[in-house]
Scaffold this active site. Structure first.
Site, PDB file in Angstrom:
ATOM      1  N   SER A   1     -11.117 -20.124 -12.414  1.00  0.00           N
ATOM      2  CA  SER A   1     -12.220 -20.846 -11.755  1.00  0.00           C
ATOM      3  C   SER A   1     -12.529 -22.110 -12.542  1.00  0.00           C
ATOM      4  O   SER A   1     -12.794 -22.042 -13.738  1.00  0.00           O
ATOM      5  CB  SER A   1     -13.476 -19.984 -11.726  1.00  0.00           C
ATOM      6  OG  SER A   1     -13.241 -18.808 -11.011  1.00  0.00           O
ATOM      7  N   ARG A  35     -21.305 -15.980 -17.182  1.00  0.00           N
ATOM      8  CA  ARG A  35     -20.288 -16.887 -17.739  1.00  0.00           C
ATOM      9  C   ARG A  35     -20.786 -17.675 -18.961  1.00  0.00           C
ATOM     10  O   ARG A  35     -20.395 -18.824 -19.167  1.00  0.00           O
ATOM     11  CB  ARG A  35     -19.823 -17.904 -16.686  1.00  0.00           C
ATOM     12  CG  ARG A  35     -18.910 -17.355 -15.634  1.00  0.00           C
ATOM     13  CD  ARG A  35     -17.604 -16.877 -16.244  1.00  0.00           C
ATOM     14  NE  ARG A  35     -16.628 -16.584 -15.230  1.00  0.00           N
ATOM     15  CZ  ARG A  35     -16.588 -15.450 -14.537  1.00  0.00           C
ATOM     16  NH1 ARG A  35     -17.468 -14.504 -14.762  1.00  0.00           N
ATOM     17  NH2 ARG A  35     -15.648 -15.239 -13.644  1.00  0.00           N
ATOM     18  N   GLU A  50     -16.434 -24.850 -15.625  1.00  0.00           N
ATOM     19  CA  GLU A  50     -16.355 -23.582 -16.355  1.00  0.00           C
ATOM     20  C   GLU A  50     -15.556 -23.679 -17.660  1.00  0.00           C
ATOM     21  O   GLU A  50     -16.053 -23.278 -18.710  1.00  0.00           O
ATOM     22  CB  GLU A  50     -15.770 -22.510 -15.435  1.00  0.00           C
ATOM     23  CG  GLU A  50     -16.386 -21.168 -15.665  1.00  0.00           C
ATOM     24  CD  GLU A  50     -15.353 -20.138 -15.964  1.00  0.00           C
ATOM     25  OE1 GLU A  50     -15.053 -19.966 -17.156  1.00  0.00           O
ATOM     26  OE2 GLU A  50     -14.862 -19.507 -15.027  1.00  0.00           O
TER      27      GLU A  50
HETATM   28  N1  EPU Z   1     -15.501 -18.311  -0.859  1.00  0.00           N
HETATM   29  C1  EPU Z   1     -15.263 -19.187   0.188  1.00  0.00           C
HETATM   30  N2  EPU Z   1     -14.257 -20.096   0.056  1.00  0.00           N
HETATM   31  C2  EPU Z   1     -13.466 -20.167  -1.042  1.00  0.00           C
HETATM   32  C3  EPU Z   1     -13.713 -19.274  -2.103  1.00  0.00           C
HETATM   33  C4  EPU Z   1     -14.733 -18.353  -1.990  1.00  0.00           C
HETATM   34  O1  EPU Z   1     -15.955 -19.161   1.209  1.00  0.00           O
HETATM   35  O2  EPU Z   1     -12.579 -21.031  -1.077  1.00  0.00           O
HETATM   36  C5  EPU Z   1     -16.617 -17.336  -0.738  1.00  0.00           C
HETATM   37  C6  EPU Z   1     -16.330 -16.125   0.126  1.00  0.00           C
HETATM   38  O3  EPU Z   1     -17.553 -15.849   0.796  1.00  0.00           O
HETATM   39  C7  EPU Z   1     -16.054 -15.020  -0.856  1.00  0.00           C
HETATM   40  C8  EPU Z   1     -16.952 -15.413  -2.007  1.00  0.00           C
HETATM   41  O4  EPU Z   1     -16.895 -16.832  -2.021  1.00  0.00           O
HETATM   42  O5  EPU Z   1     -16.420 -13.780  -0.320  1.00  0.00           O
HETATM   43  C9  EPU Z   1     -16.506 -14.887  -3.348  1.00  0.00           C
HETATM   44  O6  EPU Z   1     -15.147 -15.261  -3.592  1.00  0.00           O
HETATM   45  P1  EPU Z   1     -14.248 -14.486  -4.664  1.00  0.00           P
HETATM   46  O7  EPU Z   1     -14.444 -13.030  -4.523  1.00  0.00           O
HETATM   47  O8  EPU Z   1     -12.852 -15.019  -4.553  1.00  0.00           O
HETATM   48  O9  EPU Z   1     -14.894 -14.882  -6.050  1.00  0.00           O
HETATM   49  P2  EPU Z   1     -15.406 -16.259  -6.648  1.00  0.00           P
HETATM   50  O10 EPU Z   1     -16.899 -16.278  -6.614  1.00  0.00           O
HETATM   51  O11 EPU Z   1     -14.696 -17.405  -6.044  1.00  0.00           O
HETATM   52  C10 EPU Z   1     -15.656 -15.220  -9.035  1.00  0.00           C
HETATM   53  C11 EPU Z   1     -15.228 -15.515 -10.452  1.00  0.00           C
HETATM   54  C12 EPU Z   1     -13.768 -15.180 -10.641  1.00  0.00           C
HETATM   55  C13 EPU Z   1     -13.575 -13.700 -10.342  1.00  0.00           C
HETATM   56  C14 EPU Z   1     -14.049 -13.420  -8.908  1.00  0.00           C
HETATM   57  C15 EPU Z   1     -14.032 -11.955  -8.559  1.00  0.00           C
HETATM   58  C16 EPU Z   1     -16.649 -17.316 -11.235  1.00  0.00           C
HETATM   59  C17 EPU Z   1     -16.728 -18.738 -11.663  1.00  0.00           C
HETATM   60  N3  EPU Z   1     -15.464 -16.902 -10.773  1.00  0.00           N
HETATM   61  O12 EPU Z   1     -14.929 -16.092  -8.180  1.00  0.00           O
HETATM   62  O13 EPU Z   1     -13.437 -15.416 -12.009  1.00  0.00           O
HETATM   63  O14 EPU Z   1     -12.224 -13.305 -10.487  1.00  0.00           O
HETATM   64  O15 EPU Z   1     -15.438 -13.854  -8.759  1.00  0.00           O
HETATM   65  O16 EPU Z   1     -15.091 -11.300  -9.189  1.00  0.00           O
HETATM   66  O17 EPU Z   1     -17.634 -16.595 -11.339  1.00  0.00           O
HETATM   67  C18 EPU Z   1     -12.591 -17.067 -13.500  1.00  0.00           C
HETATM   68  O18 EPU Z   1     -13.679 -17.053 -14.059  1.00  0.00           O
HETATM   69  O19 EPU Z   1     -11.657 -17.810 -13.914  1.00  0.00           O
HETATM   70  C19 EPU Z   1     -12.359 -16.223 -12.339  1.00  0.00           C
HETATM   71  C20 EPU Z   1     -11.220 -16.239 -11.667  1.00  0.00           C
END
Ligand code: EPU
Length: 340
Positions: A239, A165, A335
Protein backbone atom coordinates in the site's frame (compact mmCIF):
# COMPACT_ATOMS: atom_id res chain seq x y z
CA UNK A 1 31.05 -7.91 9.93
CA UNK A 2 31.84 -6.09 6.68
CA UNK A 3 31.10 -2.51 5.78
CA UNK A 4 30.40 -2.04 2.07
CA UNK A 5 30.52 1.27 0.26
CA UNK A 6 28.44 2.93 -2.45
CA UNK A 7 25.62 0.42 -2.52
CA UNK A 8 22.74 1.10 -4.97
CA UNK A 9 19.60 1.30 -2.82
CA UNK A 10 17.41 0.41 -5.75
CA UNK A 11 18.71 -3.15 -5.35
CA UNK A 12 17.62 -3.17 -1.70
CA UNK A 13 14.16 -1.62 -1.91
CA UNK A 14 11.16 -3.31 -3.48
CA UNK A 15 10.19 -0.17 -5.46
CA UNK A 16 13.61 -0.51 -7.14
CA UNK A 17 14.37 3.20 -7.19
CA UNK A 18 16.97 5.45 -5.61
CA UNK A 19 20.66 6.28 -5.53
CA UNK A 20 23.52 4.74 -3.53
CA UNK A 21 24.04 4.42 0.21
CA UNK A 22 27.49 5.58 1.29
CA UNK A 23 27.95 2.61 3.62
CA UNK A 24 26.04 -0.58 4.32
CA UNK A 25 26.60 -3.18 7.00
CA UNK A 26 24.84 -6.39 8.06
CA UNK A 27 24.96 -7.18 11.77
CA UNK A 28 24.36 -10.65 13.22
CA UNK A 29 24.68 -9.88 16.94
CA UNK A 30 23.95 -7.11 19.42
CA UNK A 31 27.70 -6.60 19.88
CA UNK A 32 28.18 -6.02 16.15
CA UNK A 33 25.23 -3.63 16.14
CA UNK A 34 26.75 -1.71 19.07
CA UNK A 35 30.11 -1.51 17.28
CA UNK A 36 28.77 -0.14 13.99
CA UNK A 37 26.53 2.40 15.68
CA UNK A 38 29.21 3.68 18.08
CA UNK A 39 31.61 3.90 15.16
CA UNK A 40 29.12 5.85 13.03
CA UNK A 41 28.25 8.16 15.93
CA UNK A 42 31.92 8.87 16.65
CA UNK A 43 32.36 10.04 13.04
CA UNK A 44 29.06 11.89 12.90
CA UNK A 45 27.74 9.57 10.21
CA UNK A 46 23.93 9.22 10.21
CA UNK A 47 22.45 5.74 10.10
CA UNK A 48 19.26 4.18 8.81
CA UNK A 49 18.02 0.68 9.65
CA UNK A 50 16.78 -1.24 6.65
CA UNK A 51 14.73 -4.41 6.77
CA UNK A 52 13.53 -6.08 3.58
CA UNK A 53 13.09 -2.70 1.91
CA UNK A 54 9.46 -3.42 1.15
CA UNK A 55 8.10 -0.42 3.00
CA UNK A 56 10.79 2.17 2.44
CA UNK A 57 11.60 4.39 -0.50
CA UNK A 58 15.07 5.56 -1.47
CA UNK A 59 15.56 8.97 -3.03
CA UNK A 60 17.62 9.72 -6.13
CA UNK A 61 20.51 11.21 -4.18
CA UNK A 62 20.73 8.02 -2.14
CA UNK A 63 21.80 8.16 1.49
CA UNK A 64 24.94 9.93 2.76
CA UNK A 65 25.22 7.65 5.75
CA UNK A 66 25.31 4.06 6.98
CA UNK A 67 22.51 1.65 6.17
CA UNK A 68 22.38 -1.06 8.83
CA UNK A 69 20.68 -4.38 8.16
CA UNK A 70 19.88 -6.20 11.39
CA UNK A 71 20.13 -9.94 10.85
CA UNK A 72 20.07 -11.10 14.48
CA UNK A 73 18.50 -14.60 14.51
CA UNK A 74 16.50 -16.39 17.19
CA UNK A 75 13.28 -18.28 17.92
CA UNK A 76 12.45 -19.34 21.44
CA UNK A 77 9.32 -20.35 23.33
CA UNK A 78 9.69 -18.37 26.56
CA UNK A 79 6.36 -19.11 28.27
CA UNK A 80 3.41 -21.40 27.91
CA UNK A 81 0.16 -21.95 29.80
CA UNK A 82 -3.08 -23.76 29.03
CA UNK A 83 -4.21 -21.04 26.60
CA UNK A 84 -1.16 -19.26 25.28
CA UNK A 85 2.38 -19.71 23.99
CA UNK A 86 4.80 -16.79 24.14
CA UNK A 87 7.63 -16.65 21.63
CA UNK A 88 10.66 -14.41 21.41
CA UNK A 89 12.01 -13.89 17.91
CA UNK A 90 15.18 -12.24 16.64
CA UNK A 91 14.78 -9.05 14.58
CA UNK A 92 16.62 -10.68 11.68
CA UNK A 93 14.19 -13.55 11.23
CA UNK A 94 12.03 -13.41 8.11
CA UNK A 95 8.50 -12.54 9.20
CA UNK A 96 6.64 -15.00 7.01
CA UNK A 97 8.85 -17.91 8.10
CA UNK A 98 7.88 -17.14 11.69
CA UNK A 99 4.19 -16.95 10.74
CA UNK A 100 4.54 -20.35 9.01
CA UNK A 101 6.22 -21.80 12.07
CA UNK A 102 3.52 -20.60 14.48
CA UNK A 103 0.81 -21.86 12.13
CA UNK A 104 2.54 -25.26 12.10
CA UNK A 105 2.43 -25.13 15.91
CA UNK A 106 -1.35 -24.60 15.54
CA UNK A 107 -1.20 -21.18 17.17
CA UNK A 108 -3.52 -18.28 16.41
CA UNK A 109 -2.61 -14.60 16.40
CA UNK A 110 -0.52 -13.77 13.34
CA UNK A 111 -1.84 -16.16 10.68
CA UNK A 112 -3.71 -13.34 8.88
CA UNK A 113 -0.37 -11.54 8.59
CA UNK A 114 0.87 -14.24 6.23
CA UNK A 115 2.97 -13.37 3.20
CA UNK A 116 3.87 -9.86 4.36
CA UNK A 117 7.38 -9.16 3.09
CA UNK A 118 9.25 -8.08 6.22
CA UNK A 119 11.88 -8.95 8.76
CA UNK A 120 10.58 -9.40 12.31
CA UNK A 121 12.34 -6.27 13.54
CA UNK A 122 10.58 -4.11 10.96
CA UNK A 123 7.10 -5.48 11.63
CA UNK A 124 6.29 -3.31 14.70
CA UNK A 125 7.50 -0.09 13.10
CA UNK A 126 4.42 0.42 10.96
CA UNK A 127 2.35 -1.97 13.09
CA UNK A 128 1.84 -4.33 10.17
CA UNK A 129 -1.79 -5.23 9.71
CA UNK A 130 -3.90 -7.25 7.32
CA UNK A 131 -7.15 -9.18 7.16
CA UNK A 132 -8.29 -8.28 10.64
CA UNK A 133 -5.05 -8.67 12.60
CA UNK A 134 -2.23 -6.31 13.43
CA UNK A 135 0.99 -7.07 15.24
CA UNK A 136 -0.08 -4.80 18.11
CA UNK A 137 -2.71 -7.44 19.02
CA UNK A 138 -0.11 -10.07 19.92
CA UNK A 139 3.16 -8.20 20.56
CA UNK A 140 3.60 -7.98 24.32
CA UNK A 141 7.06 -6.41 24.34
CA UNK A 142 10.22 -5.99 22.34
CA UNK A 143 13.89 -5.36 22.94
CA UNK A 144 15.73 -2.59 21.22
CA UNK A 145 19.16 -1.03 21.13
CA UNK A 146 18.77 2.53 22.38
CA UNK A 147 21.14 4.59 20.25
CA UNK A 148 21.11 7.43 22.77
CA UNK A 149 22.42 5.28 25.66
CA UNK A 150 24.09 2.37 23.85
CA UNK A 151 22.06 -0.11 25.93
CA UNK A 152 19.41 -2.70 25.21
CA UNK A 153 16.02 -1.65 26.58
CA UNK A 154 12.73 -3.51 26.91
CA UNK A 155 9.66 -1.71 25.58
CA UNK A 156 6.15 -2.86 26.40
CA UNK A 157 3.27 -2.82 23.94
CA UNK A 158 2.05 0.40 25.61
CA UNK A 159 5.50 2.00 25.24
CA UNK A 160 5.34 1.37 21.48
CA UNK A 161 2.12 3.48 21.19
CA UNK A 162 0.73 1.43 18.35
CA UNK A 163 -2.02 2.93 16.24
CA UNK A 164 -3.18 2.22 12.69
CA UNK A 165 0.03 1.76 10.65
CA UNK A 166 2.03 3.74 13.21
CA UNK A 167 4.13 3.53 16.38
CA UNK A 168 6.72 5.58 18.29
CA UNK A 169 9.33 4.16 15.88
CA UNK A 170 7.86 6.31 13.09
CA UNK A 171 6.96 9.31 15.25
CA UNK A 172 8.28 10.53 18.65
CA UNK A 173 11.25 8.15 18.77
CA UNK A 174 12.05 7.90 15.07
CA UNK A 175 15.69 6.82 14.65
CA UNK A 176 16.27 6.30 18.37
CA UNK A 177 15.68 2.56 18.81
CA UNK A 178 16.92 -0.37 16.75
CA UNK A 179 14.69 -3.37 17.42
CA UNK A 180 16.66 -6.53 18.23
CA UNK A 181 13.86 -8.97 19.17
CA UNK A 182 10.09 -9.11 19.47
CA UNK A 183 7.93 -11.09 21.89
CA UNK A 184 4.52 -12.33 20.80
CA UNK A 185 1.80 -13.99 22.84
CA UNK A 186 -0.16 -16.41 20.65
CA UNK A 187 -3.25 -18.49 21.38
CA UNK A 188 -3.84 -22.21 21.40
CA UNK A 189 -7.49 -21.59 20.42
CA UNK A 190 -8.61 -21.52 16.78
CA UNK A 191 -9.37 -18.32 14.80
CA UNK A 192 -12.90 -17.05 15.46
CA UNK A 193 -15.36 -15.21 13.23
CA UNK A 194 -16.28 -12.47 12.42
CA UNK A 195 -13.53 -12.46 9.80
CA UNK A 196 -12.42 -9.66 7.49
CA UNK A 197 -14.91 -9.44 4.61
CA UNK A 198 -12.58 -10.74 1.89
CA UNK A 199 -11.54 -13.63 4.13
CA UNK A 200 -15.12 -14.68 4.90
CA UNK A 201 -15.98 -14.44 1.20
CA UNK A 202 -13.05 -16.72 0.42
CA UNK A 203 -14.17 -19.27 3.05
CA UNK A 204 -17.74 -19.19 1.75
CA UNK A 205 -16.78 -19.58 -1.88
CA UNK A 206 -14.45 -22.49 -1.04
CA UNK A 207 -16.88 -24.21 1.32
CA UNK A 208 -14.52 -23.80 4.29
CA UNK A 209 -16.33 -24.01 7.62
CA UNK A 210 -13.54 -25.28 9.88
CA UNK A 211 -11.39 -22.29 10.73
CA UNK A 212 -7.81 -23.23 11.57
CA UNK A 213 -4.70 -21.03 11.52
CA UNK A 214 -3.64 -22.99 8.41
CA UNK A 215 -6.96 -22.28 6.66
CA UNK A 216 -6.61 -18.55 7.37
CA UNK A 217 -3.01 -18.57 6.17
CA UNK A 218 -3.95 -20.28 2.92
CA UNK A 219 -6.91 -17.97 2.32
CA UNK A 220 -4.86 -14.82 3.01
CA UNK A 221 -2.15 -16.06 0.70
CA UNK A 222 -4.64 -16.66 -2.11
CA UNK A 223 -6.31 -13.24 -1.65
CA UNK A 224 -2.98 -11.42 -1.51
CA UNK A 225 -1.87 -13.24 -4.64
CA UNK A 226 -4.89 -11.85 -6.48
CA UNK A 227 -4.84 -8.27 -5.12
CA UNK A 228 -1.19 -7.50 -4.52
CA UNK A 229 1.48 -7.62 -7.21
CA UNK A 230 4.57 -9.71 -6.42
CA UNK A 231 7.38 -7.17 -5.84
CA UNK A 232 9.89 -9.56 -7.41
CA UNK A 233 7.98 -9.29 -10.71
CA UNK A 234 6.35 -5.85 -10.43
CA UNK A 235 8.31 -3.50 -8.19
CA UNK A 236 6.05 -1.96 -5.52
CA UNK A 237 5.92 -1.10 -1.82
CA UNK A 238 2.56 -2.64 -0.95
CA UNK A 239 0.00 0.00 0.00
CA UNK A 240 1.53 3.28 -1.04
CA UNK A 241 -0.92 5.35 1.04
CA UNK A 242 -2.55 4.82 4.39
CA UNK A 243 -6.29 4.43 4.36
CA UNK A 244 -7.97 7.76 5.07
CA UNK A 245 -9.20 8.47 8.57
CA UNK A 246 -11.98 11.03 8.65
CA UNK A 247 -14.30 12.52 11.23
CA UNK A 248 -18.05 12.02 11.47
CA UNK A 249 -18.93 15.33 9.75
CA UNK A 250 -16.61 14.48 6.85
CA UNK A 251 -18.22 11.06 6.52
CA UNK A 252 -21.68 12.65 6.52
CA UNK A 253 -20.62 14.96 3.69
CA UNK A 254 -19.04 12.08 1.78
CA UNK A 255 -22.12 9.87 2.12
CA UNK A 256 -24.42 12.71 1.03
CA UNK A 257 -22.62 12.75 -2.31
CA UNK A 258 -21.51 9.10 -2.53
CA UNK A 259 -24.08 7.03 -0.61
CA UNK A 260 -22.26 3.78 -1.36
CA UNK A 261 -18.81 4.93 -0.17
CA UNK A 262 -17.20 2.09 1.84
CA UNK A 263 -16.36 3.06 5.42
CA UNK A 264 -15.47 1.39 8.71
CA UNK A 265 -15.90 2.85 12.19
CA UNK A 266 -12.63 3.21 14.11
CA UNK A 267 -14.06 4.79 17.23
CA UNK A 268 -17.01 7.04 18.12
CA UNK A 269 -15.99 9.92 15.91
CA UNK A 270 -13.50 8.51 13.41
CA UNK A 271 -14.01 6.40 10.33
CA UNK A 272 -11.69 4.68 7.90
CA UNK A 273 -12.36 5.15 4.19
CA UNK A 274 -10.38 2.91 1.81
CA UNK A 275 -7.94 5.07 -0.09
CA UNK A 276 -8.08 2.55 -2.95
CA UNK A 277 -11.73 3.50 -3.37
CA UNK A 278 -10.97 7.25 -3.26
CA UNK A 279 -8.29 6.88 -5.94
CA UNK A 280 -10.58 4.71 -8.03
CA UNK A 281 -13.36 7.34 -7.87
CA UNK A 282 -10.88 9.89 -9.24
CA UNK A 283 -10.58 7.72 -12.35
CA UNK A 284 -6.95 6.84 -11.68
CA UNK A 285 -7.17 3.08 -11.15
CA UNK A 286 -5.05 1.31 -13.78
CA UNK A 287 -3.59 4.60 -15.08
CA UNK A 288 0.11 5.05 -15.84
CA UNK A 289 1.51 8.24 -14.26
CA UNK A 290 5.17 9.11 -14.81
CA UNK A 291 6.03 5.44 -15.24
CA UNK A 292 4.06 4.42 -12.14
CA UNK A 293 1.04 2.16 -12.68
CA UNK A 294 -1.89 2.57 -10.31
CA UNK A 295 -2.53 -1.13 -9.64
CA UNK A 296 -5.65 -2.25 -11.53
CA UNK A 297 -6.45 -4.84 -8.80
CA UNK A 298 -6.20 -2.39 -5.87
CA UNK A 299 -5.58 1.30 -6.50
CA UNK A 300 -3.75 1.67 -3.18
CA UNK A 301 -0.65 0.04 -4.65
CA UNK A 302 1.66 1.84 -7.08
CA UNK A 303 3.76 -0.33 -9.38
CA UNK A 304 7.03 0.92 -10.77
CA UNK A 305 6.53 -0.03 -14.39
CA UNK A 306 8.93 2.35 -16.11
CA UNK A 307 9.75 5.16 -13.66
CA UNK A 308 13.26 6.43 -14.26
CA UNK A 309 13.73 7.86 -10.80
CA UNK A 310 12.33 8.70 -7.40
CA UNK A 311 11.42 12.03 -8.97
CA UNK A 312 8.96 10.25 -11.31
CA UNK A 313 7.44 8.47 -8.32
CA UNK A 314 7.05 11.73 -6.43
CA UNK A 315 5.33 13.38 -9.44
CA UNK A 316 2.91 10.44 -9.71
CA UNK A 317 2.28 10.49 -5.95
CA UNK A 318 1.61 14.23 -5.94
CA UNK A 319 -0.85 13.92 -8.84
CA UNK A 320 -2.81 11.28 -6.94
CA UNK A 321 -2.76 13.27 -3.69
CA UNK A 322 -3.95 16.38 -5.57
CA UNK A 323 -6.76 14.52 -7.36
CA UNK A 324 -8.07 13.06 -4.07
CA UNK A 325 -7.72 16.46 -2.39
CA UNK A 326 -9.64 18.22 -5.17
CA UNK A 327 -12.40 15.64 -5.32
CA UNK A 328 -12.85 14.72 -1.66
CA UNK A 329 -10.94 17.39 0.36
CA UNK A 330 -9.09 14.48 1.99
CA UNK A 331 -5.30 14.64 2.32
CA UNK A 332 -3.64 11.28 1.70
CA UNK A 333 -0.66 10.18 3.74
CA UNK A 334 2.18 8.19 2.20
CA UNK A 335 2.69 4.83 3.89
CA UNK A 336 6.32 3.85 3.14
CA UNK A 337 9.04 5.75 4.98
CA UNK A 338 11.76 7.46 2.98
CA UNK A 339 15.44 6.81 3.60
CA UNK A 340 16.60 10.19 4.85
N1 EPU B 1 -11.36 -0.61 -2.56
C1 EPU B 1 -11.86 -0.08 -3.74
N2 EPU B 1 -11.01 0.08 -4.80
C2 EPU B 1 -9.70 -0.28 -4.75
C3 EPU B 1 -9.20 -0.82 -3.55
C4 EPU B 1 -10.04 -0.97 -2.47
O1 EPU B 1 -13.04 0.26 -3.84
O2 EPU B 1 -9.00 -0.10 -5.75
C5 EPU B 1 -12.27 -0.75 -1.40
C6 EPU B 1 -13.21 -1.94 -1.45
O3 EPU B 1 -14.42 -1.47 -0.87
C7 EPU B 1 -12.59 -2.95 -0.53
C8 EPU B 1 -11.93 -2.06 0.50
O4 EPU B 1 -11.48 -0.94 -0.25
O5 EPU B 1 -13.57 -3.77 0.04
C9 EPU B 1 -10.76 -2.69 1.21
O6 EPU B 1 -9.81 -3.17 0.26
P1 EPU B 1 -8.73 -4.27 0.65
O7 EPU B 1 -9.36 -5.35 1.44
O8 EPU B 1 -8.01 -4.66 -0.61
O9 EPU B 1 -7.76 -3.52 1.64
P2 EPU B 1 -7.10 -2.08 1.61
O10 EPU B 1 -7.82 -1.19 2.57
O11 EPU B 1 -6.93 -1.59 0.23
C10 EPU B 1 -5.53 -2.67 3.62
C11 EPU B 1 -4.07 -2.62 3.97
C12 EPU B 1 -3.32 -3.74 3.28
C13 EPU B 1 -3.91 -5.06 3.73
C14 EPU B 1 -5.41 -5.07 3.40
C15 EPU B 1 -6.13 -6.29 3.94
C16 EPU B 1 -3.55 -0.30 4.43
C17 EPU B 1 -2.81 0.92 4.00
N3 EPU B 1 -3.50 -1.34 3.60
O12 EPU B 1 -5.65 -2.42 2.23
O13 EPU B 1 -1.96 -3.68 3.70
O14 EPU B 1 -3.28 -6.16 3.12
O15 EPU B 1 -6.06 -3.92 4.02
O16 EPU B 1 -6.29 -6.17 5.32
O17 EPU B 1 -4.14 -0.30 5.51
C18 EPU B 1 0.17 -2.77 3.12
O18 EPU B 1 0.12 -2.12 4.16
O19 EPU B 1 1.17 -2.70 2.36
C19 EPU B 1 -0.94 -3.64 2.76
C20 EPU B 1 -0.96 -4.32 1.62
Amino acid sequence: MNVHTSIPLKNYTSMQLGGPARFMSDVMTIDELHQVIVNAQSRNIPFFVLGSGSNVIARDDGYEGLVVRVRIPGFEVIAEDSQTVTIKVGAGEIWDEIVARTVDMNLTGIEALSDIPSYCGAAPIQNIGAYGQEIADTLTSLEAYDTTSGHIVALSREDCKFTYRDSIFRTDARGRYIITSITLELYKSTPEPPFYKALQEYFDSHGITVYTPQAVREAVSAIRHEKLPDPAVKPNSGSFFKNAIIEQWQLDELLAEYPSAPHYAMDENRHKVPTGWLIEQCGLKGKLLHGMRVNPANALVLINESAASYNDLSLARDKIIQAVQDTFKITLEQEPLEIV
